[in-house]
Write an enzyme that holds these catalytic residues in place. Structure first.
Site, PDB file in Angstrom:
ATOM      1  N   GLY D 145       0.827  -1.194   0.000  1.00  0.00           N
ATOM      2  CA  GLY D 145       0.000   0.000   0.000  1.00  0.00           C
ATOM      3  C   GLY D 145       0.865   1.248   0.000  1.00  0.00           C
ATOM      4  N   CYS D 146       0.249   2.363  -0.375  1.00  0.00           N
ATOM      5  CA  CYS D 146       1.035   3.603  -0.471  1.00  0.00           C
ATOM      6  C   CYS D 146       1.520   4.044   0.899  1.00  0.00           C
ATOM      7  CB  CYS D 146       0.223   4.702  -1.151  1.00  0.00           C
ATOM      8  SG  CYS D 146      -1.398   5.010  -0.423  1.00  0.00           S
TER       9      CYS D 146
END
Lengths: 321, 321, 321, 321
Positions: D145-146
């Site tokens: 995920g970012c």
């Protein structure tokens, strides 16, 4: 590899030019200079560009041999340095306005007394889509202003037919330069929208020179960083097939795109592309042309590299795709 | 009608204070002053505020009789003028930091040598939600910093229980003031997000003074005009019912709103309101408190008017709803 | 106190109208309705407006007695409800386009089949600066579109002399309404700038009806929230003293400001003011007029309240300063 | 040249992945698919990426032979397709969350019932700075995920010493995806700043899995397009030399930069770089770590290409500088 220096590399367009030269497969960035920030690293001022060079104060004798230079000085200040470089046989792309206007009187009417009028006739107006062959041979190229780049590309196919020309232009704030002023203050520009230079913007004579017709040109400041649009409303002297005219004129241009829909400035961000939508309005008979560029790229630094590519005999698109 | 002057009215907070006084039903704006812009009309600098007064250079003898003054000078520069006004019996709300810290040594550690230490004990810290009664009687009120306003209101109900306190703060660019700098340049702030003053922001001791506990306070610059948020992550010394505590503490406050959802800064734009969401996180045991204010309003100018209302015996909410 | 309902109060303009009525000294906001958000509190949808009412589904019989209603429905959907209200003797300000065009054929050419053509001649075009006296007597006022408000105010003083008229308009994203679409997505609009509705925007016939001349009108979407500008480039049939003409025409207007400099949209944010700069360009002979409004205020909700003030015999500026 | 398809290429991260593959010197983009936009050209949806391919509906049998695929589907929807590709021996980088968590129970607690739990142990967590060697051999890589990308890179050097960890994260609006919602509406996000997913954001277990410690993680939406920052406030179990630790840990990483000053998100825009500033605060003893990435690049699409480079035996930086 050609050795290139960027003079005035601490400003927005100079810094981007340095970055483009630095990453260019056929160019070597050998020096970057700055009056205001000499001694600082360029990647400290502009981390995003990742150019690991120190800015020097300009000293022609210390620069070493150069094949070419990009000069990113303000108008009036550029001409003298350009003349020195020219004298030494260094090819120059000048980002200032100093050699854009072929008529010195017009220059002096809109700008200042010209510091090097003898050089004007050596210079070629650096819009490759109009002067590609002359640029290949030119020792000195006057890189167009950002608005003229968009406006001239938007209207060049219609030039023989232009009658009444209204150009409503809009630019992001990077076009106002790096100097902090009340105009460039975030709180002034954010959530705002303002016309400026109404009736007297200095890009007007440049556009008129290339289109051969008087124009009404009005720029506006819009709250974004990079990006510029010209919205042109034109009455023609005679009926023409607008779409065919544009399609033929720009069929082989690597950096002009024709769009079926009106373009947005985002479409060309961080690119050397000018994207154009042209059509005749059936109801009123007016011709609409909308053109977008990135003012720092095609409007300045990447167009300078496009010119450099031509002047140095490289592929015109090298380092720009 | 009480006669009020705003000194330093060309800056963001001074100009807004002038506008709020100008529209106030019980106050008369009799003068606005500015060192940098004397002679200009305030509605030329700030058309949106529509205050049709000319800015004067400050001259106490020419100001005429005043009931009160709002002083919007930088820290260090304010104290002397505040002292002069105080001497003449003029009630003062000082927007600078000069009289916020009760301990002169702390002031001098974080700021500069104090120009008027004798006045410190006359001053009341101008957060009405904490010091309402003292403000009513005060001749001099030190208007809180913008971050302390939000942070103290966010954490005051928890003050007796605070153990570890992390405050991550975010502010719009108007908080950096009107002076154009590289930081406030549109192109620097737009599409950016930066921490600043890390570990040494001058609002830290102000927050610690009022909460009675050491805090980790870090502000960030966000690309918007007006608006400020503090995100507080707190470990408590003992378990408390957070929601009940806040509901009771702020039940009668006209300018504090409790929100069931985390608030956005838009919820309080152009208002004197602080909106707060507080809750205990079941998973980690931490208490979260998010508070938003408009940094120019509750964080500065409208809180100054709230203080003025109290000092002059007016309805606390007059001119602020 | 007059009892007023706002129908369609969950959209941007309806919600602002509700807030303006709620704070108005002489109006009582007795109901707010919404098809999409019935049952929700308006201050949950729009915390910044602080209107503590619950949105109802519209039911004329349950609304109770009303003196007036503001209808903020989409075009086509408004007419039927407007007709029902009109039948019961309730004064109506209609924010839709349904009763703006006096020629039903023109309406149907640009919009849809007209749902209530019999009412068209009862309606007055709600631009007080043009139709103040008729509005005072009108049972039904068609509130102008946002662009027409700015464009007509910009050009009305020149109306008898207009020859060629180019209007380049720019609007913030709130003008596109509350519905989330690809156009209103932050990532589409941010750092972008796009023309839209080129040659076919529905505000065109409304502008032409009031100015009595064909116009070239092109709107652009700009990355800001509230604010709208029209940049007009005009050829006149004869020479006139532009500044005198505007000064005389707008001398007594409470909500029109003439500006010596080109205005910015920030100058009028959150206000009912239209700010105008008009001048003749000596070089080209064109007349430039720049006008700015807040599209949600003078372009919609606050102009609706201005109309309501007139219709109800109140001070025209009540609740709007 | 390796043949690569991008599935789900109409979303923000899929479209960028397609552009990166399309311009990659060693990869051939052979197909792009989309459920919602099949039949449209990708360069019509995203003109700025200039990928001249038509989006197909996904049909594994029609895709032709592939060396690898990037899957940009929502969590839950990805797993089944990933399993099909895996079965055919196609290397996969999965941008969804489906194979990031090694513990299926944790996945199901924070997400949904797992659609393909049998594949979890085949997958490698695709953070090259932690798992470079495993990624080289992996048939299936779960792209992080970012927020976890930034948070884990920010804190990995301190992992053995972490005690109390507060992560205040801020992201531009592109992180919310392409679907238009009230949250992503320009008027909601512009001039706003909001915490969201407080105490329950799904990136929390991913960060905790990699750091081996419970964290307090709170994201905020900020009004910008691309860019993400984590501000970490950490208490350590023992004193360490923070600067040395980071310098050693990241000395050879091509995509991690250490900065002497707190970084801004602009520093890494449109790049695969994570820029980090770490320091111990002498006054409080807390350790501060600020890390910035471009959420669409290092936080998603360019990291996917970095993983692909490793999986296919290419230079890790190919197509990313």
């Amino acid at each position: 590899m050609a050795d290139v220096a960027v003079l005035g590399a601490s400003g927005f367009t100079g810094a981007l030019a340095a970055r483009l030269v630095h990453r260019h497969p056929d160019l070597e960035l050998v020096a970057v200079t700055s009056r205001s920030d000499a001694g600082r690293r360029l990647d400290d001022l502009y981390p995003q560009y990742r150019v690991p060079l120190v800015l020097d104060a300009f000293d022609l004798d210390e620069l070493g041999p150069l094949d070419a230079a990009i000069v990113a000085y303000p108008h009036g200040a550029a001409a003298e340095t350009v003349a020195q470089l020219h004298e030494r046989g260094i090819k120059v792309v000048d980002l200032s306005a100093d050699f854009r206007l072929r008529d010195v009187a017009t220059y002096e009417e809109w700008y200042v007394p010209h510091p090097a009028p003898q050089l004007i006739e050596e210079a070629v107006y650096g819009l490759p889509e109009l002067y590609r062959e002359q640029i290949r041979e030119a020792p000195l190229v006057a890189n167009p202003g950002c608005y003229p780049t968009a406006a001239i590309l938007a209207l060049a196919p219609l030039a023989p037919y232009l009658d009444d020309v209204v150009i409503d232009a809009k630019s992001g704030v990077s076009g106002a330069g790096r100097e902090p002023t009340q105009t460039t203050h975030f709180v002034s520009a954010d959530e705002n929208l303002t016309p400026y230079g109404v009736g007297r913007h200095r890009h007007t004579p440049e556009i008129e020179q290339e289109l051969g017709v008087q124009v009404t040109f009005t720029p506006h400041l819009v709250p974004l960083d990079q990006g510029e649009m010209v919205s042109c409303y034109v009455t023609l002297k005679q009926d023409v097939d607008v779409e065919v005219l544009f399609a033929e004129r720009y069929a082989d241009e690597p950096f002009v795109e024709l769009s079926e829909r009106p373009p947005g400035v985002r479409d060309v961000r961080d690119s050397n592309i000018c994207r154009i939508h042209a059509r005749r309005d059936e109801r009123t008979g007016k011709v609409f042309v909308f053109a977008v560029i990135d003012n720092l790229w095609k409007g300045a630094a990447s167009q300078a590299v496009q010119n450099l590519n031509l002047m140095l005999g490289l592929d015109e698109t090298a380092g720009l795709l």
